[in-house]
Design a protein around this motif. Structure first.
Motif, short mmCIF file in Angstrom:
data_model
loop_
_atom_site.label_atom_id
_atom_site.label_comp_id
_atom_site.label_asym_id
_atom_site.label_seq_id
_atom_site.Cartn_x
_atom_site.Cartn_y
_atom_site.Cartn_z
N UNK A 23 -1.88 -28.72 50.44
CA UNK A 23 -2.24 -28.28 51.79
C UNK A 23 -1.73 -26.86 52.05
N UNK A 24 -0.51 -26.58 51.59
CA UNK A 24 0.09 -25.28 51.87
C UNK A 24 -0.48 -24.16 51.00
N UNK A 25 -0.64 -24.43 49.70
CA UNK A 25 -1.01 -23.38 48.76
C UNK A 25 -2.46 -23.44 48.28
N UNK A 26 -3.14 -24.56 48.50
CA UNK A 26 -4.45 -24.73 47.91
C UNK A 26 -4.32 -25.07 46.44
N UNK A 27 -5.41 -25.42 45.77
CA UNK A 27 -5.34 -25.83 44.36
C UNK A 27 -5.18 -24.66 43.39
N UNK A 79 -9.24 -27.00 48.68
CA UNK A 79 -9.93 -25.77 48.30
C UNK A 79 -10.78 -25.25 49.46
N UNK A 80 -11.49 -26.16 50.13
CA UNK A 80 -12.33 -25.75 51.25
C UNK A 80 -11.48 -25.19 52.39
N UNK A 81 -10.34 -25.82 52.63
CA UNK A 81 -9.46 -25.36 53.71
C UNK A 81 -8.93 -23.95 53.44
N UNK A 82 -8.78 -23.61 52.14
CA UNK A 82 -8.29 -22.27 51.78
C UNK A 82 -9.43 -21.31 51.43
N UNK A 83 -10.68 -21.77 51.57
CA UNK A 83 -11.81 -20.90 51.31
C UNK A 83 -11.94 -20.49 49.86
#
Length: 250
Positions: free
Chosen positions: A178-182, A197-201
């Motif tokens: 959640x914090x760093x993305x994958x 991934x979607x949350x971090x674009x």
């Protein structure tokens, strides 16, 4: 079962097992192992790798490597899992592991489910890693190999804690996603990874075949992000989202 097959002239018997099927990061590792006759009794600590401590697994690993008649270990990277799916690659990995043996087995025992396309007659054994020595040996080889790979990956991606959870979905791993993305070594076809991934674009760094569940969750995440962007167009400077990957496009 192993001794029965040997006594009936159906040996040598190869056991096959995997490690990492349920993880959302790191490779899938599959091993095949052929033990010497009588070594099931000599390897007294041998059992399902998940029931052993890390130190005991290392001891058993060393003894199996030293004593086995033959063994083969196959490492399947996350990108291959993402491309064809975990079940397909698990079956393929077992085929590759058996094919990698120098000793052609007379019989193959697999843990839990049948594997078509093996070069010898085979039998699926429920909880085989706890009841059949050669399957347990393969379980230890796969698990120790994968744990060592994940420890090395921790050095490259320390923020995720791969040295502790080995890429499985834990509370700590979920919080890091959640914090760093994958990262590049995550399985981008998995629902929780696709959502992060979607949350971090971000787009996947390789081709991905999303599961139905992951695709549905990804579409929901993209819709939610679209709403946020449309409500904040001034501060977002006109940015928009790709409906395919959820990546922010300037």
């Amino acid at each position: 079962m192993l001794s029965v097959l040997d006594r009936r002239g159906l040996g040598p018997v190869a056991g096959v097992d995997e490690a990492g099927r349920g993880a959302c990061a790191g490779p899938l590792v599959v091993a095949a192992c052929v033990l010497k006759p009588g070594d099931a009794a000599r390897l007294t600590e041998l059992t399902d790798s998940k029931l052993l401590t890390a130190r005991a697994r290392d001891r058993v690993y060393d003894r199996v490597i030293a004593r086995a008649l033959d063994y083969s270990i196959v490492v399947i990277p996350a990108a291959e899992v993402d491309l064809l799916g975990i079940h397909v690659m698990n079956i393929e990995g077992m085929r590759r592991a058996v094919a990698g043996l120098r000793t052609r087995p007379g019989y193959v025992l697999t843990d839990g489910f049948k594997v078509p396309g093996l070069p010898a007659p085979s039998l699926a054994v429920v909880k085989g890693d706890r009841s059949v020595a050669c399957v347990a040996a393969a379980s230890v080889l796969a698990k120790v190999t994968r744990d060592r790979i994940m420890f090395d990956l921790h050095g490259e991606h320390p923020m995720y804690g791969f040295d502790v959870h080995k890429g499985y979905t834990t509370t700590e791993h979920g919080a890091a996603l959640t914090e760093y993305g994958p990262s590049a070594v995550h399985r981008w076809s998995y629902t929780n990874v696709a959502t992060a991934a979607a949350a971090h674009g971000r787009r996947a760094p390789h081709k991905v075949m999303l599961t139905v569940a992951a695709l549905g969750q990804l579409e929901a995440s993209v819709r939610a992000l679209d709403e946020v962007v449309s409500q904040n167009e001034g501060s977002a400077a006109g940015s928009r989202l790709s409906s395919r990957g959820g990546a922010r496009i300037p």
